[in-house]
Scaffold this motif. Structure first.
Motif, PDB file in Angstrom:
ATOM      1  N   ARG A 287      33.015  25.249  41.058  1.00 45.04           N
ATOM      2  CA  ARG A 287      33.167  26.371  40.008  1.00 45.04           C
ATOM      3  C   ARG A 287      33.776  27.601  40.423  1.00 45.04           C
ATOM      4  N   THR A 288      33.462  27.998  41.868  1.00 46.26           N
ATOM      5  CA  THR A 288      33.975  29.204  42.354  1.00 46.26           C
ATOM      6  C   THR A 288      35.197  29.203  42.500  1.00 46.26           C
ATOM      7  N   ARG A 289      35.821  28.112  43.065  1.00 46.77           N
ATOM      8  CA  ARG A 289      37.380  27.910  43.271  1.00 46.77           C
ATOM      9  C   ARG A 289      38.011  27.820  42.070  1.00 46.77           C
ATOM     10  N   ALA A 290      37.462  27.245  41.134  1.00 41.63           N
ATOM     11  CA  ALA A 290      38.244  26.969  39.493  1.00 41.63           C
ATOM     12  C   ALA A 290      38.433  28.432  39.063  1.00 41.63           C
ATOM     13  N   VAL A 291      37.463  29.270  38.910  1.00 40.45           N
ATOM     14  CA  VAL A 291      37.320  30.428  38.399  1.00 40.45           C
ATOM     15  C   VAL A 291      38.479  31.560  39.229  1.00 40.45           C
ATOM     16  N   ALA A 292      38.353  31.160  40.432  1.00 42.88           N
ATOM     17  CA  ALA A 292      38.919  32.224  41.412  1.00 42.88           C
ATOM     18  C   ALA A 292      40.683  31.947  40.978  1.00 42.88           C
ATOM     19  N   ASP A 293      41.018  30.753  40.720  1.00 40.86           N
ATOM     20  CA  ASP A 293      42.280  30.630  40.493  1.00 40.86           C
ATOM     21  C   ASP A 293      42.737  31.267  39.112  1.00 40.86           C
ATOM     22  N   VAL A 294      41.865  31.101  38.098  1.00 42.91           N
ATOM     23  CA  VAL A 294      41.985  32.116  36.782  1.00 42.91           C
ATOM     24  C   VAL A 294      42.201  33.393  36.959  1.00 42.91           C
ATOM     25  N   ILE A 295      41.112  33.867  37.971  1.00 46.04           N
ATOM     26  CA  ILE A 295      41.213  35.440  37.983  1.00 46.04           C
ATOM     27  C   ILE A 295      42.330  35.607  38.614  1.00 46.04           C
ATOM     28  N   LYS A 296      42.972  34.999  39.779  1.00 45.45           N
ATOM     29  CA  LYS A 296      44.032  35.512  40.487  1.00 45.45           C
ATOM     30  C   LYS A 296      45.430  35.456  39.409  1.00 45.45           C
ATOM     31  N   ILE A 297      45.556  34.702  38.459  1.00 46.77           N
ATOM     32  CA  ILE A 297      46.607  34.808  37.282  1.00 46.77           C
ATOM     33  C   ILE A 297      46.371  35.953  36.576  1.00 46.77           C
ATOM     34  N   LEU A 298      45.304  35.942  36.138  1.00 48.06           N
ATOM     35  CA  LEU A 298      45.169  37.118  35.409  1.00 48.06           C
ATOM     36  C   LEU A 298      45.139  38.615  36.003  1.00 48.06           C
ATOM     37  N   ALA A 299      44.995  38.776  37.428  1.00 49.72           N
ATOM     38  CA  ALA A 299      45.046  39.925  38.149  1.00 49.72           C
ATOM     39  C   ALA A 299      46.596  40.016  38.349  1.00 49.72           C
ATOM     40  N   ASP A 300      47.401  39.105  38.390  1.00 51.93           N
ATOM     41  CA  ASP A 300      48.874  39.263  38.737  1.00 51.93           C
ATOM     42  C   ASP A 300      49.363  39.937  37.162  1.00 51.93           C
ATOM     43  N   LYS A 301      48.829  39.358  36.204  1.00 53.66           N
ATOM     44  CA  LYS A 301      49.149  39.806  34.899  1.00 53.66           C
ATOM     45  C   LYS A 301      48.592  41.419  34.475  1.00 53.66           C
ATOM     46  N   VAL A 302      47.625  41.814  35.491  1.00 53.98           N
ATOM     47  CA  VAL A 302      47.227  43.116  35.360  1.00 53.98           C
ATOM     48  C   VAL A 302      46.251  43.268  34.151  1.00 53.98           C
ATOM     49  N   ILE A 303      45.666  42.076  33.936  1.00 53.12           N
ATOM     50  CA  ILE A 303      44.662  42.066  32.848  1.00 53.12           C
ATOM     51  C   ILE A 303      43.142  42.225  33.228  1.00 53.12           C
ATOM     52  N   ILE A 304      43.154  41.751  34.519  1.00 53.92           N
ATOM     53  CA  ILE A 304      41.977  42.246  35.567  1.00 53.92           C
ATOM     54  C   ILE A 304      42.405  42.970  36.594  1.00 53.92           C
ATOM     55  N   PRO A 305      42.374  44.513  36.562  1.00 53.24           N
ATOM     56  CA  PRO A 305      42.775  45.303  37.587  1.00 53.24           C
ATOM     57  C   PRO A 305      41.871  45.407  38.832  1.00 53.24           C
ATOM     58  N   GLY A 306      42.326  45.956  39.719  1.00 53.08           N
ATOM     59  CA  GLY A 306      41.506  46.518  40.969  1.00 53.08           C
ATOM     60  C   GLY A 306      40.740  45.398  41.661  1.00 53.08           C
ATOM     61  N   ILE A 307      41.166  44.178  41.947  1.00 57.12           N
ATOM     62  CA  ILE A 307      40.711  43.173  42.844  1.00 57.12           C
ATOM     63  C   ILE A 307      39.924  43.799  43.962  1.00 57.12           C
ATOM     64  N   ARG A 308      38.962  43.235  44.375  1.00 58.25           N
ATOM     65  CA  ARG A 308      38.383  43.974  45.598  1.00 58.25           C
ATOM     66  C   ARG A 308      38.184  43.006  46.873  1.00 58.25           C
ATOM     67  N   ASN A 309      38.352  41.551  46.096  1.00 55.63           N
ATOM     68  CA  ASN A 309      38.125  40.512  47.401  1.00 55.63           C
ATOM     69  C   ASN A 309      36.596  40.498  47.740  1.00 55.63           C
ATOM     70  N   GLU A 310      35.767  40.744  46.971  1.00 53.42           N
ATOM     71  CA  GLU A 310      34.463  40.798  47.104  1.00 53.42           C
ATOM     72  C   GLU A 310      33.672  39.625  46.294  1.00 53.42           C
ATOM     73  N   LEU A 311      33.002  38.926  46.549  1.00 55.02           N
ATOM     74  CA  LEU A 311      32.315  37.885  45.546  1.00 55.02           C
ATOM     75  C   LEU A 311      30.906  38.347  45.171  1.00 55.02           C
ATOM     76  N   TYR A 312      30.459  38.285  43.874  1.00 53.27           N
ATOM     77  CA  TYR A 312      29.467  38.241  43.433  1.00 53.27           C
ATOM     78  C   TYR A 312      28.831  36.746  42.948  1.00 53.27           C
ATOM     79  N   PRO A 313      27.416  36.549  43.592  1.00 51.30           N
ATOM     80  CA  PRO A 313      26.844  35.380  43.044  1.00 51.30           C
ATOM     81  C   PRO A 313      26.412  35.371  41.698  1.00 51.30           C
ATOM     82  N   VAL A 314      26.718  34.480  40.786  1.00 51.48           N
ATOM     83  CA  VAL A 314      26.558  34.563  39.320  1.00 51.48           C
ATOM     84  C   VAL A 314      25.022  33.681  39.080  1.00 51.48           C
ATOM     85  N   LYS A 315      24.041  34.282  38.712  1.00 53.42           N
ATOM     86  CA  LYS A 315      22.739  33.579  38.339  1.00 53.42           C
ATOM     87  C   LYS A 315      22.378  33.945  36.815  1.00 53.42           C
ATOM     88  N   SER A 316      21.566  33.039  36.358  1.00 53.93           N
ATOM     89  CA  SER A 316      21.053  33.197  34.806  1.00 53.93           C
ATOM     90  C   SER A 316      20.235  34.315  34.933  1.00 53.93           C
TER      91      SER A 316
END
Length: 358
Positions: free
Chosen positions: A138-167
């Motif tokens: 899941r981490t790899r799949a979502v990371a690919d999406v975020i890279k594309i959206l970051a290149d489009k400046v839809i998600i700015p300010g990438i920090r290259n820090e990972l947040y563990p996601v929990k319920s």
């Protein structure tokens, strides 16, 4: 700040069994429409608070001190908590825009609900494709999406820090997500904020930091003595000790005396961002002769200011980084600077814990 921890909203995950959750990770981001409509009471935001963040060069320590020295007495505040309420509302804004529309092109990664009982109960929602069964997949799949959206400046300010996601805070990690993307997915973040204070001749004063002009977020604004995101695999108390050393040069011997005093929370929906944060609050009484020394370059300078004057600055200005105001207002409650006799006392107290604190 170090990487931190995010969680999915309980209102969504409670609709699924733990077995189902392992197969279908439900993201909170598609619930924005129902959340923004159902918020009550309506938020009261002044023109000054709803405008762009104040420029880092717009105020100096002299401006802070001059504002703080305005008379602060209990009778003056007995009928006016408006300035504090505005600062809490600033962290709890609403919006009608939907980030999820940017996810529809990634149909091999995300699944959008079209019908069924789950949709009937919570409105539109999105899940990760069940083919991703392991957290690392899941981490790899979502990371690919975020890279594309970051290149489009839809998600700015990438920090290259990972947040563990929990319920929830104590739940297992479902996957990890780029820190800058967490608010776009409606994921809850956790952090620690510490009020460092000195008591002299019966008067309490707070050490306040002014953020470095080089900071990518809120440069030059006022901040706590110590604050930071909560990294994966470290306890809140351990993180306070670590941040104390990095941000203020506070030794472990002193930092270990910090007292956990509760938490505040907020839900800030700003355009495509749905920021849901829980801030664990700490108080640390410091020696009278202590002077903080920043170690990581994130703080420009520090100033020791009487608590009553700090309260006045929060009430009258937008000099503080927004979420810091909430933690200091909580301090004002606990140390008797805001009292039950004041109009709006319970309303203000309730709003400091807006939303789910899990």
């Amino acid at each position: 700040m170090a990487s931190g921890v995010c969680s999915l909203g309980l209102t969504l995950t409670s609709l699924l069994s733990s077995h189902a959750l392992a197969r279908h990770v439900v993201l909170a981001t598609l619930r924005w429409r129902s959340i923004s409509i159902s918020m009550s009471p309506p938020l009261r935001i002044s023109r000054a608070l709803s405008s762009a963040p104040i420029s880092s060069s717009s105020f100096t320590w002299d401006d802070v001190i001059e504002t703080g020295r305005a008379e602060y007495t209990t009778p003056q505040y007995s009928s006016d908590l408006t300035g504090f309420l505005q600062k809490v509302d600033r962290c709890n804004r609403g919006s009608e825009r939907f980030f999820t529309e940017h996810l529809r092109e990634f149909h091999d990664i995300f699944t959008f609900a079209q019908n069924g009982s789950c949709r009937d109960r919570v409105g539109d929602y999105v899940t990760l494709n069940p083919m991703f069964q392991k957290p690392e997949d899941r981490t790899r799949a979502v990371a690919d999406v975020i890279k594309i959206l970051a290149d489009k400046v839809i998600i700015p300010g990438i920090r290259n820090e990972l947040y563990p996601v929990k319920s929830s805070f104590n739940a297992p990690v479902l996957f990890s997500l780029e820190r800058a993307a967490a608010p776009y997915f409606g994921l809850k973040g956790y952090g620690v904020h510490m009020n460092g204070y000195v008591e002299r001749d019966g008067q309490k004063s707070l050490w306040i930091g002014k953020r470095s002009l080089a900071k990518s977020t809120y440069p030059g604004m006022l901040d706590h003595l110590v604050a930071g995101g909560l990294p994966h695999g470290i306890s809140c108390g351990e993180n306070v000790v670590k941040e104390c050393e990095e941000e203020a040069g506070i030794s472990k011997v002193i930092a270990d005396k910090a007292i956990a005093v509760g938490a505040v929370s907020y839900m800030d929906i700003d355009q495509y961002c749905f920021k849901r944060d829980v801030l664990f609050c700490y108080d640390l009484e410091l020696p009278e002769d202590f002077v903080p020394q920043n170690q990581d370059g994130e703080v420009e300078s520090f100033k020791l200011i009487p608590v009553a004057q700090v309260a006045n600055v929060i009430r009258e200005t937008s000099f503080f980084k927004a979420n810091c105001s909430l933690v200091i207002i909580d301090f004002l409650f606990r140390h008797g600077f805001i009292r039950p006799e004041q109009s709006g006392y319970l309303d203000l107290y309730r709003r400091l814990r807006n939303g789910d604190c899990s």
